[in-house]
Scaffold this active site. Structure first.
Site, PDB file in Angstrom:
ATOM      1  N   LYS A 193       0.852  -1.196   0.000  1.00  0.00           N
ATOM      2  CA  LYS A 193       0.000   0.000   0.000  1.00  0.00           C
ATOM      3  C   LYS A 193       0.877   1.231   0.000  1.00  0.00           C
ATOM      4  CE  LYS A 193      -1.899   2.673   3.254  1.00  0.00           C
ATOM      5  NZ  LYS A 193      -1.882   3.946   2.497  1.00  0.00           N
ATOM      6  N   SER A 247       4.805   6.987  10.606  1.00  0.00           N
ATOM      7  CA  SER A 247       4.875   7.609  11.925  1.00  0.00           C
ATOM      8  C   SER A 247       4.845   6.562  13.035  1.00  0.00           C
ATOM      9  CB  SER A 247       3.695   8.552  12.118  1.00  0.00           C
ATOM     10  OG  SER A 247       2.505   7.784  12.219  1.00  0.00           O
ATOM     11  N   THR A 248       5.414   6.953  14.172  1.00  0.00           N
ATOM     12  CA  THR A 248       5.400   6.069  15.345  1.00  0.00           C
ATOM     13  C   THR A 248       3.969   5.773  15.764  1.00  0.00           C
ATOM     14  OG1 THR A 248       7.554   6.844  16.071  1.00  0.00           O
ATOM     15  CG2 THR A 248       6.168   5.849  17.745  1.00  0.00           C
ATOM     16  N   VAL A 250       1.241   5.479  13.956  1.00  0.00           N
ATOM     17  CA  VAL A 250       0.647   4.431  13.126  1.00  0.00           C
ATOM     18  C   VAL A 250       1.377   3.111  13.312  1.00  0.00           C
ATOM     19  CG1 VAL A 250       0.097   3.721  10.775  1.00  0.00           C
ATOM     20  CG2 VAL A 250      -0.200   6.104  11.456  1.00  0.00           C
ATOM     21  N   GLU A 269       9.838   1.120  10.584  1.00  0.00           N
ATOM     22  CA  GLU A 269      10.777   2.232  10.463  1.00  0.00           C
ATOM     23  C   GLU A 269       9.967   3.470  10.798  1.00  0.00           C
ATOM     24  OE1 GLU A 269      14.185   0.115   8.825  1.00  0.00           O
ATOM     25  OE2 GLU A 269      13.854   1.958   9.917  1.00  0.00           O
ATOM     26  N   CYS A 303      12.683  11.123   8.061  1.00  0.00           N
ATOM     27  CA  CYS A 303      12.665  10.488   9.381  1.00  0.00           C
ATOM     28  C   CYS A 303      13.984  10.743  10.108  1.00  0.00           C
ATOM     29  CB  CYS A 303      12.417   8.995   9.248  1.00  0.00           C
ATOM     30  SG  CYS A 303      13.432   8.213   8.000  1.00  0.00           S
ATOM     31  N   GLU A 400       8.509  15.097  16.828  1.00  0.00           N
ATOM     32  CA  GLU A 400       8.943  15.143  15.434  1.00  0.00           C
ATOM     33  C   GLU A 400       8.033  16.082  14.655  1.00  0.00           C
ATOM     34  OE1 GLU A 400       8.272  11.689  12.965  1.00  0.00           O
ATOM     35  OE2 GLU A 400      10.330  11.814  12.201  1.00  0.00           O
TER      36      GLU A 400
END
Lengths: 501, 510
Positions: A193, A247-248, A250, A269, A303, A400
């Site tokens: 996706k 993102s962290t 998600v 990641e 990132c 972030e």
């Protein structure tokens, strides 16, 4: 019938016409989503719709998994010898090379990064990655432990099967390559996706994969939203591995979904708040240059952005002066203008997020040294921004931001800066600038980060592992290390002569 | 002097251009000091195809100098693994492009059938180059924990340097690929001496090296007589490593020369038999699938007209199935058509030269005179060409020359055995140890016997099939070192350990 995206580029840096189907790519064909709905793709320079692509649903994910499973059992997996898999990946890389400019233009149009950077950076890196993993395809070896007349024990490093891959919008093509490279090389089939914000290069790659000759069902791409398609992938009972970059926030959801469904293997990641540490004895001019790239490259949407710049007292003033000058000279503008360095943020939501952080910085009492405002009046452009006089509790220091916003912090000594640098839930990357090699190595070893750069920032190579400590992620991509993400070890114990009494 | 020969391919009438000079720094040149030429012969017709320059010792010097210069400037540590990978893949693509004409030249010079040269020799060579292209950017060392507070220790796997490579005439293109691919992948430069019997494809491949874009001096090709060029390479003080495939006799000379000169790394795998040679055993147990085993046994001794280092030239069949198996074997061996390489029907060609032809026949005569029983072959063909038909001897004894020596032709000795122990003893009774095969349906027996056989490659229920990613080499007097697979990388890299101190103070005086 999926729609066809046709576009004519007529810009100072690229002129050309493109035209291709924008359906879901399932079982070697471009098809509509099961609900017949579409997702608009927006141009971040002006907020206007470029085209629309088919929207996938959980049902489409099922269809993709069906196709991927069938391919794995028949034309792919270990039914296709490694050297053949490598050959196909090399063919894909050759096609990407043939279509370099087109891919770069698509990427710039969709994401907002500049054409020149997309062409010489993103597309080139994606091709290198595919070629690197093509070379691994026929080198996946197990080990032999025992070879006596009683017992023959060995390991096989087998492909997992159908793997789910969810990629972000900041480096759409590069992230696509980083995911499919190792997965296909090791014999897995893929349901991928792309980000709903930036699906175009992923879809174009499906056309190239078809042209390269990958059997139907080996690569499947389902465009759609995280809450529907992404969620369907991470909780699918017949997908036994999911790899996610994003993102962290998600990332947690994906890990949760994996746990609640079939305990599928997860690699993540995620985000970062990477410290860039500049000591008194750094080569100042170089440090300024790398620091600028470290935080402002790709519109700050990295990132690994070196978003916390720690500068030792002795050179603080001089560094700030030069860093400010360099940052002020950044050309912000249209991605298809030759000397633009910074384009728009990728979307309205991201733009508002970053502006929200800037507001919070102002509110919490940090000083805006340069920038801090929107750039221009159209599109999602933000001025390169430097905050000073911060404290560690401020949101702009802890969280972030993912935009062209840097925080410059003065520090005293090694011990002090290492403590501050490590004082974060993240651990993706870090950098150290110093001429003292002893200090460089000692500091690098103390930083809790998956990648540490010494006297540079942001350099990556397909042969070097990449990934995060702590909440920046699980697992490593790139290099030989990536193979472990996509293989399952089976130990085979063959009894040749032991008899039960 | 024009360094090109124009050759007409007899079967097609097509004219191909073959470079005939020495390949140094990406150019074809004359010899520095010699007028000597090597006459290249077509073994199917005994006609001369053309002649090529015969390199002298001074030419080897020039080639080594070119290789050294390239290693220090454009290759070695000055080129990235990614670039080496790209060039090797490009080379593979070019060979693929030209595979038909390369196959025809190979067939003309070596005699093997065109279709086998194209689909097997060249097909495998292309895959070999691609396989090592994949390794080129993956040569990694280790970091080793010594003391986290004071130092880091790590290894570098550096290219060895200038490599002399000496290859045989039985698989000219394939042996070229096996040598060139790993050496270039690791960053070494090469001075290649192809066999004086079969220099043509090495010269054509050199053209492709230049076309692919390898910098000048990275690969140099000097056709030359073994005692001239081969000897010069092995004793050269500026060659860091010599890799050789050929006879054990020559292998000894090379190792000696290496020791006496600069202690260069010498690695050799034996191929051609001139006097002593390898003699791979092929064992058929009673539980074997006899029909399949007979197919593999034929392949084992008849493939490439028996001119294979691992030829399964001593067949041992268990008593209980001996008669049945022998019958199958003879019937199948008769089916092989040995003929001109350009005839689609040919499954094997002539042996490569007059010298080899005479050698093989002398062994066949010795088999007859020493009392072995001839059950197939043994009659010379009339007319031109060095054709030897499949020949099978039975009732052999240990001391017969046909059982002891490597024949390097389509000549098989068949013995029998009662027990597994006997088979193993018979199989290992040789100073060589390159290949071995066994056929059995008993997995425990397969493991026991494959463990006991003293050979670098053991085939279970097959024979002769190699893989580019599986190592190959010999035990005992069959060789030192391994080619193919990841193991070949060790042959072309040198490990340097770096101890980098960043925190340890030296205490002085002690």
């Amino acid at each position: 019938m999926p729609s066809v995206f046709t576009h004519e580029f007529n810009t100072p840096v690229y002129k050309g016409k493109i035209s291709f189907d924008t359906g879901l790519f399932i079982n070697g064909q471009f098809v509509d989503g099961s609900d017949g709905t579409t997702i608009d793709v927006v141009n971040p320079t002006d907020g206007k719709v470029i085209t629309s692509v088919s929207e996938g649903t959980p049902k489409d994910v099922d269809l993709a998994v069906d196709a991927a499973e069938k391919a794995f059992e028949t034309t792919w997996g270990l039914n296709c010898p490694g050297n053949k898999r490598g050959l196909l990946l090399n063919k894909l890389a050759a096609l990407m090379e043939e279509h370099t400019d087109e891919l770069a233009a698509l990427e710039a149009l969709d994401n907002g990064k500049t054409f020149n950077i997309a062409r010489h950076g993103d597309v080139s890196a994606a091709i290198d990655c595919i070629r690197y993993f093509a070379g691994w395809a026929d080198k996946i070896s197990g080990r032999v432990m025992e070879t006596s007349e009683e017992k023959f024990t060995y390991t096989r490093h087998e492909p997992i099967g159908v793997v789910g891959q969810i990629i972000p919008w900041n480096f759409p093509l590069v992230m696509f390559a980083w995911k499919i490279g190792p997965a296909l090389a090791t014999g897995n089939t893929v349901v991928l996706k792309p980000s709903e914000i930036t699906p175009l290069t992923a879809i174009r790659m499906c056309h190239l994969a078809q042209e390269a000759g990958f059997p139907p069902g080996v690569l499947n791409v389902v465009t759609g939203y995280g809450s529907t398609v992404g969620s369907a992938i991470s909780s699918h009972m017949r997908i036994h591995k999911v790899a996610f970059t994003g993102s962290t926030l998600v990332g947690r959801k994906i890990m949760e979904a994996a746990a609640k469904s079939n305990l599928k293997n997860v690699t993540l990641e995620l985000g970062g708040k990477s410290p860039n540490i500049i000591f008194d004895d750094a080569d100042l001019e170089q440090a300024v240059h790398w620091a600028m790239l470290g935080v402002f490259f790709n519109q700050g949407q990295c990132c690994i952005a070196g978003s916390r710049i720690f500068v030792q007292e002795g050179i603080y003033d001089e560094f700030l002066k030069r860093f400010t000058e360099k940052s002020r000279s950044i050309k912000v503008g249209d991605p298809f203008t030759p000397d633009t360095f910074q384009g728009p943020q990728v979307s309205k939501i991201q733009y508002e997020r970053v502006m929200g952080y800037i507001e919070s910085g102002k509110k919490e009492g940090a000083k805006v040294h340069i920038g801090g405002e929107r750039h221009g009046s159209d599109g999602y452009y933000i001025q390169p921004t430097i905050f000073l006089d911060t404290n560690p509790d401020m949101r702009i220091v802890k969280e972030e931001i993912f935009g062209p916003v840097s925080v410059v912090i003065k520090f005293k000594d090694e011990e002090d800066v290492v403590r501050q640098a490590n004082d974060t839930v993240y651990g993706l990357a870090a950098a150290v600038f110093t001429k003292d090699v002893k200090r460089a190595i000692a500091t690098a070893h103390k930083l809790k980060a998956g990648t540490v750069w010494v006297n540079c920032y942001g350099l990556a190579n397909p042969n070097t592992p990449f990934g995060g400590y702590k909440q920046s992620g699980i697992g490593r991509e790139m290099g030989e290390y990536a193979l472990a993400n996509y293989t399952e070890v089976k130990a085979v114990n063959v009894n040749l002569g032991l008899k039960m009494m | 002097m024009d360094q090109t020969a124009r050759i007409t391919i007899p079967a097609t009438g097509q004219i191909v251009e073959i470079p005939t000079g020495l390949f140094i720094n990406n150019e074809f040149v004359s010899s520095v000091d010699s007028q000597e030429r090597i006459q290249v012969v077509n073994p199917a017709t005994e006609d001369i195809i053309c002649s090529v320059v015969a390199g002298s010792e001074k030419d080897i010097d020039a080639a080594v100098a070119a290789a050294r210069a390239a290693f220090s400037t454009t290759w070695g540590k000055n080129v990235t693994g990614f670039e080496r990978s790209r060039l090797l893949n490009k080379l593979a693509d070019l060979i693929e492009r030209d595979s038909q004409v390369l196959a025809e030249i190979e067939s003309l010079n070596n005699g093997k059938p065109v279709r086998i040269a194209r689909d097997f020799d060249i097909g495998d060579s292309i895959q070999c180059l691609r396989y090592y292209a994949g390794w080129a950017d993956k040569i990694v060392g280790q970091t080793i924990e010594v003391n986290n507070k004071t130092k880091i220790a790590f290894t570098r796997h550096e290219p060895i340097g200038v490599c002399g490579q000496i290859i045989p005439w039985n698989y000219p293109i394939n042996m070229w690929a096996w040598k060139v691919a790993p050496a270039l992948a690791c960053g070494c430069t090469i001075v290649m001496k192809p066999s004086e019997l079969t220099p043509l494809t090495a010269l054509v491949l050199s053209k492709l090296i230049a076309e692919a874009g390898f910098p000048p001096g990275v690969v140099n090709t000097i056709p030359s007589l073994g005692p001239v060029g081969g000897a010069a390479l092995s004793r050269h003080m500026d060659v860091d490593k010599v890799a050789f495939t050929g006879s054990t006799t020559t292998g000894r000379k090379i190792m000696e020369a290496a020791a006496k000169s600069n202690l260069k790394k010498a690695c050799h795998t034996r191929e051609v038999s001139l006097e002593l040679g390898g003699k791979s055993p092929h064992i058929i147990f009673e539980s074997a699938d006899l029909d399949q085993a007979a197919n593999w046994a034929c392949l084992g001794i008849l493939y490439n007209t028996g001119q294979d280092c691992t030829a399964g030239s001593r067949l041992y069949v268990q008593d209980t199935i001996y008669d049945k198996f022998l019958h199958l074997l003879v019937e199948k061996a008769k089916q092989l058509v040995i003929g001109d390489g350009f005839d689609e029907k040919s499954g094997g060609g002539p042996v490569v030269s007059k010298a080899q032809y005479d050698k093989v026949w002398s062994y066949i005569e010795s088999g007859k005179s020493q009392g072995a029983e001839l059950v197939l072959g043994g009659k010379k063909r009339p007319g031109k060409g060095y054709f030897v038909d499949p020949t099978i001897f039975t009732n052999v004894t240990r001391d017969m020359r046909i059982v002891q020596d490597e024949i390097f032709g389509p000549v098989l000795s068949v013995g029998r055995f009662k027990t597994e122990q006997e088979a193993i003893a018979l199989a290992n009774d040789t100073s060589y140890g390159l290949g071995a095969g066994l056929h059995s349906a008993d997995a425990s027996q397969c493991m026991r016997v494959s463990s006991a056989l003293e050979a670098g490659t053991v085939w279970v229920n097959q024979y002769n099939i190699l893989g580019n990613n599986v190592p190959f080499g010999g035990k005992k007097q069959s060789g030192i070192g391994r080619e193919l697979g990841s193991y070949a990388l060790e042959e072309y890299t040198e490990v340097k350990a770096v101890h980098w101190n960043f925190g340890e103070q030296a205490e002085w005086p002690l």
